[in-house]
Design a protein around this motif. Structure first.
Motif, mmCIF file in Angstrom:
data_model
loop_
_atom_site.group_PDB
_atom_site.id
_atom_site.type_symbol
_atom_site.label_atom_id
_atom_site.label_comp_id
_atom_site.label_asym_id
_atom_site.label_seq_id
_atom_site.Cartn_x
_atom_site.Cartn_y
_atom_site.Cartn_z
ATOM 1 N N GLY A 26 27.855 32.184 35.429
ATOM 2 C CA GLY A 26 29.173 32.162 36.056
ATOM 3 C C GLY A 26 30.091 33.134 35.341
ATOM 4 N N ARG A 27 31.317 33.247 35.860
ATOM 5 C CA ARG A 27 32.238 34.185 35.192
ATOM 6 C C ARG A 27 33.684 33.738 35.328
ATOM 7 N NH1 ARG A 27 35.163 35.971 39.775
ATOM 8 N NH2 ARG A 27 34.072 37.523 41.003
ATOM 9 N N PHE A 28 34.466 34.154 34.312
ATOM 10 C CA PHE A 28 35.920 34.104 34.397
ATOM 11 C C PHE A 28 36.320 35.531 34.760
ATOM 12 C CE2 PHE A 28 35.237 31.347 30.510
ATOM 13 C CZ PHE A 28 35.530 30.139 31.109
ATOM 14 N N ALA A 29 37.243 35.678 35.704
ATOM 15 C CA ALA A 29 37.681 37.041 36.046
ATOM 16 C C ALA A 29 39.203 37.087 36.204
ATOM 17 C CB ALA A 29 36.989 37.500 37.330
ATOM 18 N N PRO A 30 39.938 36.716 35.155
ATOM 19 C CA PRO A 30 41.398 36.698 35.296
ATOM 20 C C PRO A 30 42.005 38.097 35.384
ATOM 21 C CG PRO A 30 40.775 36.246 33.027
ATOM 22 C CD PRO A 30 39.494 36.329 33.811
ATOM 23 N N SER A 31 43.125 38.190 36.109
ATOM 24 C CA SER A 31 43.893 39.445 36.152
ATOM 25 C C SER A 31 45.002 39.318 35.120
ATOM 26 C CB SER A 31 44.529 39.639 37.527
ATOM 27 O OG SER A 31 43.541 39.696 38.505
ATOM 28 N N PRO A 32 44.949 40.102 34.062
ATOM 29 C CA PRO A 32 45.961 39.945 33.008
ATOM 30 C C PRO A 32 47.282 40.630 33.358
ATOM 31 C CG PRO A 32 44.341 41.567 32.376
ATOM 32 C CD PRO A 32 43.942 41.095 33.729
ATOM 33 N N LEU A 59 37.943 40.969 32.167
ATOM 34 C CA LEU A 59 39.396 41.109 32.296
ATOM 35 C C LEU A 59 39.667 42.116 33.397
ATOM 36 C CD1 LEU A 59 39.622 40.987 28.511
ATOM 37 C CD2 LEU A 59 40.813 39.365 29.995
ATOM 38 N N GLU A 60 40.264 41.653 34.468
ATOM 39 C CA GLU A 60 40.461 42.512 35.645
ATOM 40 C C GLU A 60 41.773 43.279 35.504
ATOM 41 O OE1 GLU A 60 39.260 40.458 39.316
ATOM 42 O OE2 GLU A 60 37.261 40.990 38.601
ATOM 43 N N ASP A 61 41.749 44.214 34.577
ATOM 44 C CA ASP A 61 42.952 44.988 34.260
ATOM 45 C C ASP A 61 42.887 46.370 34.909
ATOM 46 O OD1 ASP A 61 40.838 45.878 32.730
ATOM 47 O OD2 ASP A 61 42.022 46.240 30.930
ATOM 48 N N ALA A 104 39.523 50.097 43.933
ATOM 49 C CA ALA A 104 40.045 48.838 44.459
ATOM 50 C C ALA A 104 39.231 47.653 43.943
ATOM 51 C CB ALA A 104 40.013 48.867 45.988
ATOM 52 N N TYR A 105 39.905 46.526 43.917
ATOM 53 C CA TYR A 105 39.289 45.272 43.489
ATOM 54 C C TYR A 105 37.928 45.040 44.142
ATOM 55 C CZ TYR A 105 38.314 40.319 44.189
ATOM 56 O OH TYR A 105 37.670 39.127 44.311
ATOM 57 N N GLN A 106 37.832 45.219 45.463
ATOM 58 C CA GLN A 106 36.593 44.877 46.182
ATOM 59 C C GLN A 106 35.388 45.634 45.630
ATOM 60 O OE1 GLN A 106 36.734 42.432 48.181
ATOM 61 N NE2 GLN A 106 38.791 42.371 49.027
ATOM 62 N N ALA A 131 35.219 47.216 42.553
ATOM 63 C CA ALA A 131 35.033 46.942 41.127
ATOM 64 C C ALA A 131 34.334 45.602 40.903
ATOM 65 C CB ALA A 131 36.388 46.965 40.428
ATOM 66 N N VAL A 132 34.735 44.612 41.668
ATOM 67 C CA VAL A 132 34.220 43.258 41.455
ATOM 68 C C VAL A 132 32.714 43.192 41.751
ATOM 69 C CG1 VAL A 132 34.552 42.146 43.709
ATOM 70 C CG2 VAL A 132 35.149 40.927 41.680
ATOM 71 N N VAL A 133 32.299 43.920 42.759
ATOM 72 C CA VAL A 133 30.891 43.925 43.160
ATOM 73 C C VAL A 133 30.048 44.651 42.100
ATOM 74 C CG1 VAL A 133 29.427 45.143 44.823
ATOM 75 C CG2 VAL A 133 31.216 43.608 45.631
ATOM 76 N N VAL A 152 32.792 31.529 41.217
ATOM 77 C CA VAL A 152 33.648 30.392 41.567
ATOM 78 C C VAL A 152 35.088 30.862 41.437
ATOM 79 C CG1 VAL A 152 34.339 28.040 40.938
ATOM 80 C CG2 VAL A 152 31.937 28.726 40.759
ATOM 81 N N ARG A 153 35.871 30.737 42.502
ATOM 82 C CA ARG A 153 37.238 31.266 42.495
ATOM 83 C C ARG A 153 38.038 30.604 43.609
ATOM 84 N NH1 ARG A 153 35.204 37.215 44.556
ATOM 85 N NH2 ARG A 153 34.454 36.533 46.588
ATOM 86 N N GLY A 154 39.320 30.902 43.662
ATOM 87 C CA GLY A 154 40.202 30.273 44.641
ATOM 88 C C GLY A 154 39.860 30.656 46.075
ATOM 89 N N ASP A 168 41.723 31.626 48.258
ATOM 90 C CA ASP A 168 42.448 32.806 48.737
ATOM 91 C C ASP A 168 41.512 34.013 48.779
ATOM 92 O OD1 ASP A 168 42.411 32.472 45.938
ATOM 93 O OD2 ASP A 168 44.083 33.847 45.650
ATOM 94 N N LEU A 169 40.372 33.922 48.087
ATOM 95 C CA LEU A 169 39.421 35.045 48.085
ATOM 96 C C LEU A 169 38.215 34.810 48.993
ATOM 97 C CD1 LEU A 169 39.771 35.980 44.337
ATOM 98 C CD2 LEU A 169 40.419 37.388 46.273
ATOM 99 N N LEU A 170 38.241 33.680 49.705
ATOM 100 C CA LEU A 170 37.123 33.372 50.618
ATOM 101 C C LEU A 170 36.879 34.529 51.588
ATOM 102 C CD1 LEU A 170 35.180 31.037 51.480
ATOM 103 C CD2 LEU A 170 36.988 30.203 52.964
HETATM 104 N N1 GLU Z 1 41.099 38.632 39.278
HETATM 105 C C1 GLU Z 1 41.232 37.724 40.374
HETATM 106 C C2 GLU Z 1 42.332 36.722 40.066
HETATM 107 O O1 GLU Z 1 42.712 36.536 38.918
HETATM 108 C C3 GLU Z 1 39.957 36.966 40.660
HETATM 109 C C4 GLU Z 1 38.939 37.815 41.273
HETATM 110 C C5 GLU Z 1 37.616 37.141 41.573
HETATM 111 O O2 GLU Z 1 37.387 36.012 41.095
HETATM 112 O O3 GLU Z 1 36.801 37.746 42.255
HETATM 113 O O4 GLU Z 1 42.839 36.137 40.998
#
Ligand code: GLU
Length: 308
Positions: free
Chosen positions: A10-16, A46-48, A188-190, A192-194, A206-208, A210-212
Motif C-alpha cells: 500500500g502507499r501514503f501519497a500526501p500532497s504537502p 510525497l506528491e510535491d 500532471a498528477y494522473q 505521475a501517479v501511474v 487506498v484513497r478518498g 474524490d479520486l474514484l
Molecule cells: N496526493 C493526493 C492527495 O493528497 C492523493 C493522490 C492519490 O492517492 O492518488 O489528495
C-alpha cells in the motif's frame, strides 16, 4: 484486472501543500490498516509536483505527523519533484504511441470548450486542439507554449473497487482528453501517479472517493504504458459540519490544532469509530486496530466529522 496478491504493498501519497487535516489522516490510517493487517508493505510518496503549492517544510511535517500518529512505512520516501525524468520517459512513450497532442487553449478557452461541470467538478474537454491543422498549430506555437493532452478512446473502463464494487466510466464521454503535462512543463498528477505507483511496486491504492473518477484514467494510462494494475479501494469523504468536504482551510480540523487538544490515540480512536472498526471513540493505537480492520465493516456514505 486487479493483481492477485496476498500481501499487498500500500502507499501514503500526501500532497504537502499545507498541514494534514482529518481527511488526510483518515485516508492514511485506513490505507495503512488495509496493507498492514494483510501483512503487507507500506511505502510513502510525497506528491510535491506543483512547485507553486508545495513546500519542503510541509513534506517534513507530513512525515513527522504520520510518525506521531503511529503510522510507519518501509524504505525511503519518494519525492515527486525528483522524478521528472521518469515522467518525461513515460510522456515520450505515450507520444511515440500517438496518444498525445498539444493543446493551446488558455484556461478561459478550456472552460468554454468543456461540457458542463460534472458533480465532481471535472470538465469534459471537447477535443478542439486535436482537430487543428498543422498550419494552425504552427501559428499558435509562436504565441503560446502548449499543454499536452492524452487522446482517450471511446471505451468503457471498469474496475471493482474494494468498497464501492463495480465502477465504470466511458473515457471519451465522461472524462474527455485529459492533460498529462501543463503548459509550464509540470507533469500532471494522473501521469505521475501511474508512473510512481508502478515504480514503487504499489499493488493496493487506498484513497478518498474524490479520486474514484480518476481511476479509469489511471487504468487506461497503465495499459498504454504496459504497467500492471494495482487494486483500488476508495473511502467515503469526511465532511465539515456544513457538509463540505474537508479542506486545508478547515483550520480547526488541521493536525496542528488537534495536537494541542488530543493525544494521538484519541485521534486514531475517533477515526476508527467513524470507520466502524470500534463502537465507541476510545483511545487506541493503529497497532491495536490491526486485528479489527476489515473492508466489510467500512461505511460507504460520506461522514460529517466531529471529535467527541
Ligand atoms: N496526493 C493526493 C492527495 O493528497 C492523493 C493522490 C492519490 O492517492 O492518488 O489528495
Amino acid at each position: 484486472m486487479a493483481q492477485v496478491t496476498t500481501k499487498p504493498t500500500g502507499r501514503f501519497a500526501p500532497s504537502p501543500s499545507g498541514r494534514m487535516h482529518m481527511g488526510n489522516l483518515w485516508s492514511c490510517l485506513l490505507a495503512w490498516l488495509s496493507a498492514r493487517s494483510a501483512g503487507g508493505r507500506m511505502v510513502l510518496r510525497l506528491e510535491d509536483l506543483d512547485p507553486d503549492r508545495c513546500r519542503r517544510e510541509y513534506c517534513d511535517q507530513v512525515m513527522r505527523d504520520l510518525e506521531w500518529l503511529g503510522l510507519d512505512w518501509d524504505g525511503e520516501p519518494v519525492w515527486q519533484s525528483r522524478r521528472t525524468e521518469a515522467y518525461a520517459e513515460a510522456f515520450r512513450t505515450l507520444e511515440e504511441r500517438g496518444l498525445l497532442y498539444p493543446c493551446y487553449c488558455t484556461r478561459a478557452e478550456r472552460l468554454a470548450a468543456s461540457a458542463p461541470h460534472r458533480s465532481d467538478g471535472l470538465q469534459v474537454y471537447d477535443g478542439r486542439c486535436a482537430r487543428l491543422t498543422a498550419e494552425e498549430r504552427e501559428g499558435l506555437e509562436k504565441s503560446r507554449r502548449p499543454a499536452w493532452r492524452a487522446s482517450v478512446p471511446e471505451k468503457s473502463i471498469s474496475f471493482c473497487d474494494l468498497l464501492y464494487g463495480n465502477y465504470s466510466e466511458d473515457l471519451k464521454k465522461d472524462c474527455g482528453d485529459f492533460i498529462v503535462r501543463r503548459s509550464d512543463g509540470v507533469y500532471a498528477y494522473q501521469l505521475a501517479v501511474v508512473v510512481d505507483d508502478a515504480m514503487m511496486g504499489v499493488t493496493q491504492v487506498v484513497r478518498g472517493s474524490d479520486l474514484l473518477s480518476s481511476t479509469p484514467r489511471q487504468l487506461w494510462l497503465q495499459e498504454a504504458l504496459g504497467l500492471s494494475h494495482p487494486e483500488y479501494g476508495h473511502l467515503p469523504l469526511l465532511l465539515s459540519s456544513e457538509g463540505r468536504r474537508l479542506a486545508k482551510r478547515d483550520r480547526d480540523l488541521e493536525l496542528g490544532e488537534l495536537q494541542r487538544q488530543y493525544a494521538a490515540p484519541e485521534i486514531v480512536g475517533a477515526l476508527a469509530c467513524a470507520a466502524h472498526l470500534i463502537d465507541r471513540p476510545e483511545a487506541i493505537t493503529p497497532q491495536e486496530l490491526l486485528p479489527l480492520f476489515s473492508w466489510a465493516k467500512l461505511p460507504r456514505e460520506d461522514l460529517v466529522w466531529h471529535m467527541w
